[in-house]
Design a protein around this motif. Structure first.
Motif, PDB file in Angstrom:
ATOM      1  N   ASP A  28      -2.275  -1.191   7.655  1.00 41.02           N
ATOM      2  CA  ASP A  28      -3.556  -0.696   7.175  1.00 41.02           C
ATOM      3  C   ASP A  28      -3.277   0.376   6.131  1.00 41.02           C
ATOM      4  OD1 ASP A  28      -6.054   0.275   6.666  1.00 41.02           O
ATOM      5  OD2 ASP A  28      -6.478   0.923   8.721  1.00 41.02           O
ATOM      6  N   PRO A  29      -3.557   0.118   4.855  1.00 44.06           N
ATOM      7  CA  PRO A  29      -3.215   1.108   3.829  1.00 44.06           C
ATOM      8  C   PRO A  29      -3.947   2.431   4.006  1.00 44.06           C
ATOM      9  CG  PRO A  29      -4.608  -0.631   2.915  1.00 44.06           C
ATOM     10  CD  PRO A  29      -4.203  -1.071   4.279  1.00 44.06           C
ATOM     11  N   LEU A  30      -5.113   2.415   4.664  1.00 46.48           N
ATOM     12  CA  LEU A  30      -5.882   3.656   4.788  1.00 46.48           C
ATOM     13  C   LEU A  30      -5.169   4.703   5.638  1.00 46.48           C
ATOM     14  CD1 LEU A  30      -9.637   2.647   5.051  1.00 46.48           C
ATOM     15  CD2 LEU A  30      -8.166   2.887   3.060  1.00 46.48           C
ATOM     16  N   GLN A  31      -4.273   4.255   6.527  1.00 45.66           N
ATOM     17  CA  GLN A  31      -3.569   5.239   7.352  1.00 45.66           C
ATOM     18  C   GLN A  31      -2.630   6.091   6.508  1.00 45.66           C
ATOM     19  OE1 GLN A  31      -0.358   3.714   9.993  1.00 45.66           O
ATOM     20  NE2 GLN A  31      -0.714   1.729   9.014  1.00 45.66           N
ATOM     21  N   TYR A  32      -2.343   5.628   5.285  1.00 39.27           N
ATOM     22  CA  TYR A  32      -1.434   6.359   4.408  1.00 39.27           C
ATOM     23  C   TYR A  32      -2.157   7.036   3.240  1.00 39.27           C
ATOM     24  CZ  TYR A  32       2.219   3.764   6.854  1.00 39.27           C
ATOM     25  OH  TYR A  32       3.050   3.244   7.815  1.00 39.27           O
ATOM     26  N   VAL A  33      -3.473   7.101   3.285  1.00 41.26           N
ATOM     27  CA  VAL A  33      -4.220   7.728   2.194  1.00 41.26           C
ATOM     28  C   VAL A  33      -4.645   9.127   2.616  1.00 41.26           C
ATOM     29  CG1 VAL A  33      -6.279   7.638   0.750  1.00 41.26           C
ATOM     30  CG2 VAL A  33      -5.029   5.535   1.266  1.00 41.26           C
ATOM     31  N   ASP A  34      -4.236  10.107   1.841  1.00 41.68           N
ATOM     32  CA  ASP A  34      -4.658  11.493   2.039  1.00 41.68           C
ATOM     33  C   ASP A  34      -5.450  11.901   0.806  1.00 41.68           C
ATOM     34  OD1 ASP A  34      -5.006  14.205   2.352  1.00 41.68           O
ATOM     35  OD2 ASP A  34      -2.943  14.612   2.971  1.00 41.68           O
ATOM     36  N   PHE A  70       2.316   7.132  -2.271  1.00 39.49           N
ATOM     37  CA  PHE A  70       2.098   5.861  -2.958  1.00 39.49           C
ATOM     38  C   PHE A  70       0.655   5.387  -2.805  1.00 39.49           C
ATOM     39  CE2 PHE A  70       2.304   1.134  -2.798  1.00 39.49           C
ATOM     40  CZ  PHE A  70       2.705   0.901  -4.103  1.00 39.49           C
ATOM     41  N   TYR A  71       0.194   5.240  -1.573  1.00 37.38           N
ATOM     42  CA  TYR A  71      -1.152   4.704  -1.363  1.00 37.38           C
ATOM     43  C   TYR A  71      -2.235   5.696  -1.788  1.00 37.38           C
ATOM     44  CZ  TYR A  71       0.283   0.391   0.924  1.00 37.38           C
ATOM     45  OH  TYR A  71       0.806  -0.857   1.179  1.00 37.38           O
ATOM     46  N   SER A  72      -1.959   6.975  -1.677  1.00 33.97           N
ATOM     47  CA  SER A  72      -2.937   7.964  -2.135  1.00 33.97           C
ATOM     48  C   SER A  72      -3.072   7.920  -3.651  1.00 33.97           C
ATOM     49  CB  SER A  72      -2.528   9.366  -1.677  1.00 33.97           C
ATOM     50  OG  SER A  72      -2.437   9.430  -0.267  1.00 33.97           O
ATOM     51  N   GLY A  73      -1.955   7.672  -4.341  1.00 36.24           N
ATOM     52  CA  GLY A  73      -2.027   7.511  -5.790  1.00 36.24           C
ATOM     53  C   GLY A  73      -2.865   6.311  -6.175  1.00 36.24           C
ATOM     54  N   ILE A  74      -2.689   5.192  -5.463  1.00 37.56           N
ATOM     55  CA  ILE A  74      -3.500   4.004  -5.739  1.00 37.56           C
ATOM     56  C   ILE A  74      -4.973   4.302  -5.502  1.00 37.56           C
ATOM     57  CG2 ILE A  74      -3.966   1.632  -5.033  1.00 37.56           C
ATOM     58  CD1 ILE A  74      -1.011   1.393  -4.282  1.00 37.56           C
ATOM     59  N   TYR A  75      -5.269   4.989  -4.406  1.00 35.42           N
ATOM     60  CA  TYR A  75      -6.662   5.352  -4.101  1.00 35.42           C
ATOM     61  C   TYR A  75      -7.308   6.088  -5.270  1.00 35.42           C
ATOM     62  CZ  TYR A  75     -10.453   8.147  -2.106  1.00 35.42           C
ATOM     63  OH  TYR A  75     -11.658   8.764  -1.887  1.00 35.42           O
ATOM     64  N   GLN A  82     -10.303  -2.958   1.405  1.00 38.06           N
ATOM     65  CA  GLN A  82     -10.243  -4.189   0.619  1.00 38.06           C
ATOM     66  C   GLN A  82      -9.617  -3.939  -0.751  1.00 38.06           C
ATOM     67  OE1 GLN A  82     -14.062  -5.919  -0.226  1.00 38.06           O
ATOM     68  NE2 GLN A  82     -13.204  -7.806  -1.050  1.00 38.06           N
ATOM     69  N   LYS A  83      -9.958  -2.828  -1.379  1.00 39.95           N
ATOM     70  CA  LYS A  83      -9.423  -2.544  -2.712  1.00 39.95           C
ATOM     71  C   LYS A  83      -7.932  -2.217  -2.678  1.00 39.95           C
ATOM     72  CE  LYS A  83     -13.027  -2.989  -5.417  1.00 39.95           C
ATOM     73  NZ  LYS A  83     -13.057  -4.043  -6.468  1.00 39.95           N
ATOM     74  N   LEU A  84      -7.478  -1.594  -1.607  1.00 36.95           N
ATOM     75  CA  LEU A  84      -6.070  -1.195  -1.528  1.00 36.95           C
ATOM     76  C   LEU A  84      -5.175  -2.289  -0.962  1.00 36.95           C
ATOM     77  CD1 LEU A  84      -6.381   2.481  -0.213  1.00 36.95           C
ATOM     78  CD2 LEU A  84      -6.324   1.674  -2.559  1.00 36.95           C
ATOM     79  N   SER A  85      -5.776  -3.321  -0.399  1.00 37.08           N
ATOM     80  CA  SER A  85      -4.993  -4.325   0.324  1.00 37.08           C
ATOM     81  C   SER A  85      -4.106  -5.207  -0.541  1.00 37.08           C
ATOM     82  CB  SER A  85      -5.931  -5.212   1.147  1.00 37.08           C
ATOM     83  OG  SER A  85      -6.813  -5.936   0.298  1.00 37.08           O
ATOM     84  N   PRO A  86      -4.349  -5.381  -1.860  1.00 33.92           N
ATOM     85  CA  PRO A  86      -3.447  -6.268  -2.607  1.00 33.92           C
ATOM     86  C   PRO A  86      -1.990  -5.826  -2.611  1.00 33.92           C
ATOM     87  CG  PRO A  86      -5.483  -5.971  -3.836  1.00 33.92           C
ATOM     88  CD  PRO A  86      -5.532  -5.021  -2.679  1.00 33.92           C
ATOM     89  N   ILE A  87      -1.714  -4.549  -2.392  1.00 36.19           N
ATOM     90  CA  ILE A  87      -0.329  -4.076  -2.440  1.00 36.19           C
ATOM     91  C   ILE A  87       0.130  -3.686  -1.038  1.00 36.19           C
ATOM     92  CG2 ILE A  87       1.253  -2.355  -3.365  1.00 36.19           C
ATOM     93  CD1 ILE A  87      -0.302  -2.233  -5.854  1.00 36.19           C
ATOM     94  N   THR A  88       1.236  -4.278  -0.617  1.00 37.07           N
ATOM     95  CA  THR A  88       1.817  -3.994   0.689  1.00 37.07           C
ATOM     96  C   THR A  88       3.277  -3.611   0.503  1.00 37.07           C
ATOM     97  OG1 THR A  88       0.368  -5.627   1.736  1.00 37.07           O
ATOM     98  CG2 THR A  88       2.279  -4.893   2.991  1.00 37.07           C
TER      99      THR A  88
END
Length: 821
Positions: free
Chosen positions: A30-36, A335-340, A315-321
């Protein structure tokens, strides 16, 4: 070396045919667990760290009184002055938006509304909070004030939903929620209006404000409804006095340069239960604001809408794993926070543009394209091409109705142009990567050509200035004679090199459209950067020590004589100069001659030759970085990290990346090295950690090792998954040098790839080691350049500065077919 590389090829090819057992495991991350979303909330990151949906217009957060509150909320000890509804993210300069804030009280002392503080400056005394009380995640923001109220918020596209819990309210207390007619930069003009319905408590209103970085004013409207407690009374306030007998207010700005405080309030019979405030927003009318609220949030179901917002982000962050195993979690969070942050701005105002309605999408908060073209737009082109198509249609629509493509646009206003007409680069980048959905590319090409050919009267805020001199002399002169249009007559060097690259991007579009004459014309003018190259110009440090390098851009006058600007002026080592849009500003914008000396993205081969060959080019690039002339917190630095690829030293690009990312980026509120600039910094971070960095405006991605054992990118349109895998991956980042590569199981020696990697779902397998190898160093493996590479392998071919263009046979167009939606 040959034997070791042969074994490397074999292992890479074998692994390419045996998918990893944990592939399904990666898909469950779940990418959201890595978004700050609080990264950048202090130390000048200026991010918007509140509740919003991707590209949403409604952006709710607590606003503090900090001097760095451009994004609203900060974690630097400043108190809260309100909870407003509209924001930009990561910008510099004056704060943007922050309109119509609410503010809660558990009660007014003695039950008298005039014992509550209404103006922003005084109510901030009741806005202190402990940092530990702040809870923030995608689609949600919550905070508890030390005065008692807990305030939570979530949003839909055009509506914010608040939940006020009056902690500590005593029996008999009547909680009060006010809403005022202010914004973050106190720019409200005359005739702000607000009214509150004494029966329902609905507050509606509007006001006119000034755009934060441009020419123009804007008028937002709001519609606020309450739910959860019975209404005791309501009224309005002007300055510091309030009344429950009056329910409408029309207020002047006043004469002292600060807008007179004014707004409305509602009191509730008790604070036993949470009170919900639903605020609909519109740039069309209060009626549309109310309709937006009623349509998007019909039931005041806070938890549902918070979940919906989080699902939209997921949904928006899911293309990259990525494979996070073994990697310090801080890197995954970065990484994921930058994408956010790449999807907070621009903002989708479709249906909310009062200036024109043509059925096309309308996006706002391109703030500014000078920042965004370098990495944010290229990143979104990979992960959200459907949104990018809508943004391009919006830019073309703006051209049709406003006359020119914007270089910066916010709050329905023309923003200030910082350099060239860099929307040209954006359109070219999207065009050559095959995105077509609904885009009138003939009209888009017409728009970029107009940038190159016609000067607007107000080139301060769109198009280019100095067009006559550009065409006649081949450069923008210092102290130009320009009577056709008007802007700040500075930045002649940075404008010249940016115009040159703008023209190259136009030439790429012309080539794909089959207009040979125009391709040749704009290719020729893309070489105009050379007209400001002064081969005998030295550079010295402030103490007089010669840097050892000769040959820099310098300003030139109309009569073709040379001016002078210290090559280190406006660099990171220069703490005295102001290098923005001041009338007394220098000939470079927000960067130095030293750094702009590398901004020839389309013809690195010619630049390398001018600098004395690849070895001297690398030495000069090392000096730029090692002597802290550049600063990674400013966008012109981005590409310089990876330009070693063009000199046949991709290992040096990897080394620089692995220096800058851990040193200057961390998952903390003060973890950004500068303004996030609407997601530019976040996209730089994401690209660097993904191991593919774009040369924007070209179909080129420079290969470096990802910061993870594997990265998978699922293309939203083709549904194919591109994969980058590291063999001998070392999470301590000692093995950061590529030894060899396979692409779809076949040996691959080029140090770059094109966009088909993503659209066709290819696989790169990188074998890593602890020392630089020969991979990607041969001339035939270097990225495309307009001129032919010379001076490699010990031969330094002398080329005339005015050599004919195009000898390099540039190949950068997308060959995978158009991508419709």
């Amino acid at each position: 070396m040959v034997h070791a590389q042969t074994l490397g090829w074999l292992s890479a090819m074998l692994l390419a045919h045996f998918p990893r057992a944990h592939a399904q495991e990666l898909g469950r991350i779940d990418p959201l667990q890595y978004v700050d979303i609080l990264i950048g909330a202090s130390n000048g990151g200026n991010v918007f760290p509140g509740a919003t949906v991707p590209y949403g217009m409604a952006k709710a957060v607590a606003d503090t009184t900090s001097g760095s509150n451009q994004g609203g909320f900060t974690l630097d000890g400043a108190p809260v002055s309100g909870f407003s509804l509209l924001h930009d993210s990561g910008t510099g300069g004056a704060p943007s938006l922050g309109n119509f804030p609410l503010f809660p009280y558990n009660t007014c002392k003695g039950g008298d509304v005039n014992n509550c503080a209404f103006p922003k400056k005084t109510r901030a005394n009741f806005g202190k909070f402990a940092n530990e009380s702040v809870k923030a995640k995608p689609g949600y923001f919550g905070i508890t004030l030390q005065s008692g109220p807990q305030v939570e918020m979530t949003t839909t596209k055009h509506t914010a939903l608040f939940r006020f819990t009056f902690k500590g309210a005593a029996a008999g207390d009547k909680p009060l929620i006010l809403q005022d007619l202010s914004d973050l930069s106190d720019s409200r003009q005359d005739n702000g209006t607000i009214q509150v319905d004494p029966e329902t408590g609905r507050i509606t209103g509007s006001a006119i404000f000034v755009a934060s970085f441009g020419q123009g004013k804007y008028q937002p409207f709001f519609c606020t409804d309450f739910h959860g407690a019975d209404i005791a009374d309501s009224g309005i306030y002007a300055d510091s006095r309030a009344s429950t007998d009056v329910h409408q207010l029309k207020i002047s700005r006043s004469i002292n340069g600060y807008p007179l405080p004014g707004g409305a309030f509602v009191r509730f019979v008790d604070g036993d239960n949470p009170v919900y405030a639903r605020v609909g927003l519109s740039f069309m009318s209060s009626e549309q604001a109310c309709a937006n609220a009623e349509d998007e949030v019909p039931e005041f179901d806070f938890d549902k809408h918070a979940r919906d917002a989080q699902d939209a982000w997921r949904q928006k962050l899911s293309p990259i794993t990525v494979d996070p195993r073994g990697v310090d979690e801080s890197f995954v969070t970065n990484f994921y926070s930058g994408i956010y942050r790449t999807m907070v701005n621009p903002q989708n105002y479709t249906g909310e543009n009062p200036l024109w309605q043509d059925g096309e999408p309308y996006f706002d908060s391109f703030y500014c394209i000078w920042d965004l073209f370098r990495s944010q737009f290229p990143f979104l082109t990979i992960v959200d091409p459907e949104a990018v198509a809508q943004m391009i249609r919006s830019l073309i629509s703006t051209y049709e109705h406003d006359g020119w493509l914007p270089d910066c646009r916010m709050s329905l206003s023309r923003g200030y142009t910082q350099g060239g007409s860099n929307a040209d680069n954006v359109l070219a980048d999207v065009f050559i990567k095959g995105i077509t959905a609904g885009i009138d590319w003939d009209k888009g090409y017409e728009a970029v050509k107009k940038d190159a050919e016609e000067e607007p009267y107000d080139w301060c805020c769109r198009g280019r200035g100095g067009i006559d001199s550009w065409k006649k002399l081949g450069y923008v002169p210092v102290q130009d004679f320009d009577y056709k249009g008007f802007g700040t007559l500075t930045r002649s060097i940075s404008r010249t090199v940016e115009y040159a690259y703008n023209d190259f991007c136009i030439a790429q579009m012309a080539k794909s459209l089959g207009t040979k004459d125009e391709e040749e014309k704009y290719t020729a003018s893309s070489g105009n950067w050379q007209n400001l190259y002064k081969a005998d110009q030295p550079s010295s440090l402030p103490d007089g020590t010669n840097t050892g390098f000769t040959g820099f851009f310098q300003p030139r006058y109309l009569n073709k004589t040379w001016g002078y600007q210290d090559p280190l002026k406006c660099s990171n080592t220069d703490a005295r100069s102001v290098c923005s849009l001041q009338n007394s500003g220098p000939e470079t914008f927000e960067s130095s001659v030293w750094e702009y000396g590398f901004f020839v993205p389309h013809d690195q081969a010619q630049l390398i030759a001018l600098y004395g060959g690849p070895d001297q080019f690398v030495k000069r690039l090392n000096y730029l970085h090692d002597k802290d002339i550049t600063y990674i917190g400013n966008e012109p630095a981005f590409l310089t990290v990876f330009q070693y690829h063009y000199a046949g030293r991709p290992a040096e690009s990897a080394r620089r990346s692995h220096f800058y990312i851990p040193k200057y980026f961390s998952p903390k509120p003060d973890g950004l090295p500068g303004n996030d600039d609407s997601g530019a910094m976040g996209s730089f971070l994401a690209f660097a950690m993904m191991g593919l960095f774009p040369n924007p405006g070209q179909n080129v991605y420079l290969i470096t090792p990802p910061y993870f054992e594997s990265v998978q990118i699922r293309h939203p349109l083709t549904k194919k998954t591109a994969t980058i895998r590291n063999i001998h991956f070392d999470p301590s980042y000692k093995n950061i040098y590529i030894q060899n590569v396979t692409l779809n199981g076949e040996p691959y020696t080029k140090n770059w790839i094109d966009h088909s990697f993503f659209t066709e779902g290819k696989e790169l397998v990188l074998t890593l080691g602890g020392a630089e190898s020969s991979w990607g160093t041969a001339v035939e493996d270097l990225p495309p350049s307009l001129s032919s590479y010379t001076g490699f392998n010990g031969t330094h071919g002398r080329r005339s500065v005015r050599a004919p263009r195009g000898g390099g046979g540039y190949r950068g167009e997308f060959r995978g077919g158009a991508l419709g939606i």
